[in-house]
Design a protein around this motif. Structure first.
Motif, mmCIF file in Angstrom:
data_model
loop_
_atom_site.group_PDB
_atom_site.id
_atom_site.type_symbol
_atom_site.label_atom_id
_atom_site.label_comp_id
_atom_site.label_asym_id
_atom_site.label_seq_id
_atom_site.Cartn_x
_atom_site.Cartn_y
_atom_site.Cartn_z
ATOM 1 N N MET A 181 0.767 -1.433 0.037
ATOM 2 C CA MET A 181 -0.319 0.137 0.228
ATOM 3 C C MET A 181 0.890 1.253 -0.083
ATOM 4 S SD MET A 181 -3.153 1.342 2.282
ATOM 5 C CE MET A 181 -2.020 1.589 4.063
ATOM 6 N N THR B 241 -6.450 11.464 -1.728
ATOM 7 C CA THR B 241 -5.656 10.444 -1.160
ATOM 8 C C THR B 241 -3.873 10.520 -0.483
ATOM 9 O OG1 THR B 241 -6.732 9.367 -3.126
ATOM 10 C CG2 THR B 241 -4.033 8.336 -2.388
ATOM 11 N N THR C 183 -5.773 4.338 8.136
ATOM 12 C CA THR C 183 -5.308 3.094 7.016
ATOM 13 C C THR C 183 -6.452 2.946 6.299
ATOM 14 O OG1 THR C 183 -3.689 2.127 8.591
ATOM 15 C CG2 THR C 183 -4.315 0.637 6.970
ATOM 16 N N HIS C 184 -7.887 2.559 7.009
ATOM 17 C CA HIS C 184 -9.029 2.129 6.697
ATOM 18 C C HIS C 184 -9.828 2.721 4.739
ATOM 19 C CE1 HIS C 184 -12.587 -0.045 6.285
ATOM 20 N NE2 HIS C 184 -13.571 1.403 5.974
ATOM 21 N N GLU D 162 -7.253 2.881 2.060
ATOM 22 C CA GLU D 162 -7.827 1.871 2.010
ATOM 23 C C GLU D 162 -9.138 1.931 0.605
ATOM 24 O OE1 GLU D 162 -8.338 -1.581 4.586
ATOM 25 O OE2 GLU D 162 -6.208 -2.080 4.783
ATOM 26 N N ILE E 202 -9.196 1.981 -4.310
ATOM 27 C CA ILE E 202 -9.899 0.906 -4.985
ATOM 28 C C ILE E 202 -9.666 1.755 -5.724
ATOM 29 C CG2 ILE E 202 -12.132 -0.172 -4.911
ATOM 30 C CD1 ILE E 202 -12.373 -0.248 -1.880
ATOM 31 N N LEU F 40 -12.947 -4.178 -1.658
ATOM 32 C CA LEU F 40 -11.960 -4.335 -0.561
ATOM 33 C C LEU F 40 -12.268 -6.015 -0.624
ATOM 34 C CD1 LEU F 40 -12.303 -1.515 2.241
ATOM 35 C CD2 LEU F 40 -10.309 -2.081 0.349
ATOM 36 N N ASN G 75 -10.449 -7.350 -3.534
ATOM 37 C CA ASN G 75 -8.772 -6.996 -3.430
ATOM 38 C C ASN G 75 -7.648 -7.558 -2.228
ATOM 39 O OD1 ASN G 75 -9.476 -5.637 -5.660
ATOM 40 N ND2 ASN G 75 -9.604 -3.338 -4.431
ATOM 41 N N GLU G 76 -8.486 -8.680 -1.320
ATOM 42 C CA GLU G 76 -8.070 -8.826 -0.440
ATOM 43 C C GLU G 76 -7.377 -10.775 -0.910
ATOM 44 O OE1 GLU G 76 -10.661 -9.691 2.462
ATOM 45 O OE2 GLU G 76 -10.488 -7.317 2.942
#
Length: 352
Positions: free
Chosen positions: A1, A44, A89-90, A93, A97, A348, A351-352
């Motif tokens: 990330m 971002t 952090t969330h 993420e 996306i 999400l 994407n994991e």
């Protein structure tokens, strides 16, 4: 990330430098494009800077834990900052996306009365009013391209454009069949009737690679019959385009000028053809279709508006609220946010 965030930050800084270039300042289109790219990256980058600051703060507080005098305060501050870092952090993420390329675009929305006769048309009119109020709350502009009014009110068909900031990102999940359960004004015995209206939402795309041959398009002009003042009814200004290979028909009569109506109709036709091609591509990609909220098909029942119980339910995400009266006044945000949140959750997990 972190590697992805560093690349984004570097590009953001490069754009800042490019925008100071005298050659870029002379080129309006290039300048506009760079500013748009910068705007897309800015949230971002700012969130990443917040992440960096919070992370540095945590490292500093960890060093203070060994100091007997600062230990208790440092523990409290450390717990707070670690909780903040988890939240940041969330957020990052979600920001990472892959975005829908059309999220920032304007839309073309079409509402049709479906099952239920006059009551379906009245409901279509209620939905148009609901979206108009929601657009107004967001500072968006609505422009009706074509409308056929119902004999008892509402619309059998109303097609309109909504322009503004991130319109498609908010309304892209509205396509499908909307069902209403209520006692119609014409009902003498107080019985609850069920009627439906269908909605189609497509992004407005002008500069797209859509092959349009003039011999494939039939152009009809006629006298406008809708609202628009006296002038709208005195000339053959309304335009109807029929794309012969697909059977798609587009009508525009909101402008007094036939030329402007034709230009507007051509934009709508291109958008509909682009959307048709996109749907065909999507059918070939089962994984992509499965991950989406709904199919986007007008035949899919997506939502029920239950007036006796003041309840509105979105069946795709099993979401209900007892605020139908407020929703019909344009307070759609709880439903829109729930749909966006679920869409993000699915992306999400994929994407994991």
């Amino acid at each position: 990330m972190i590697e992805r965030l560093e690349i984004i930050k570097k590009r953001y800084e490069e754009i800042d430098k490019e925008l100071l270039n005298p050659d870029i300042l002379k080129d309006f289109n290039k300048q506009k494009k760079l500013n748009q790219e910068k705007s897309n990256l800015e949230e971002t980058v700012l969130k990443y800077e917040e992440y960096t600051r919070t992370n540095n703060e945590i490292e500093g507080l960890k060093e203070l834990l060994s100091d007997p005098e600062m230990n208790e305060i440092a523990k409290l501050e450390l717990q707070f900052n670690e909780e903040q870092l988890d939240k940041i952090t969330h957020d990052l993420e979600i920001l990472l996306i892959p975005k829908d390329e059309h999220d920032g675009k304007d839309i073309i929305m079409e509402i049709r009365g479906a099952a239920g006769g006059d009551e379906a048309n009245i409901f279509a009119g209620d939905l148009f009013r609901m979206y108009s109020k929601y657009a107004d709350k967001n500072g968006w502009k609505i422009e009706v391209n074509h409308a056929i009014e119902g004999t008892s009110g509402g619309y059998s068909t109303v097609e309109f454009s909504i322009t503004g900031k991130n319109v498609y990102s908010k309304l892209k999940f509205e396509s499908g069949t909307h069902r209403v359960q209520r006692v119609p004004e014409t009902e003498t015995q107080g019985r609850v009737h069920t009627s439906t209206a269908t909605i189609l939402v497509i992004p407005e795309v002008e500069d797209v690679d859509v092959e349009l041959k003039q011999e494939d398009i039939r152009v009809d002009v006629y006298r406008s019959s809708g609202k628009g003042g006296q002038g709208v009814n005195t000339t053959d200004s309304a335009v109807r385009l029929t794309h012969i290979p697909t059977g798609i028909v587009v009508t525009c009569q909101n402008e007094r000028s036939q030329i402007k109506n034709k230009e507007r109709a051509m934009v709508v036709l291109k958008s509909k053809l682009y959307d048709l091609a996109a749907q065909e591509r999507e059918k070939e990609n089962a994984a992509e279709r499965k991950s989406k909220i709904g199919t986007g098909d007008r035949s899919e029942k997506i939502r029920t508006y239950n007036y006796p119980q003041n309840r509105i339910t979105d069946h795709r995400i099993n979401f209900s609220i007892m605020e139908l009266d407020r929703v019909m006044e344009g307070n759609l945000e709880p439903i829109i946010e729930a749909l966006i949140t679920e869409d993000q959750r699915r992306k999400l997990s994929r994407n994991e």
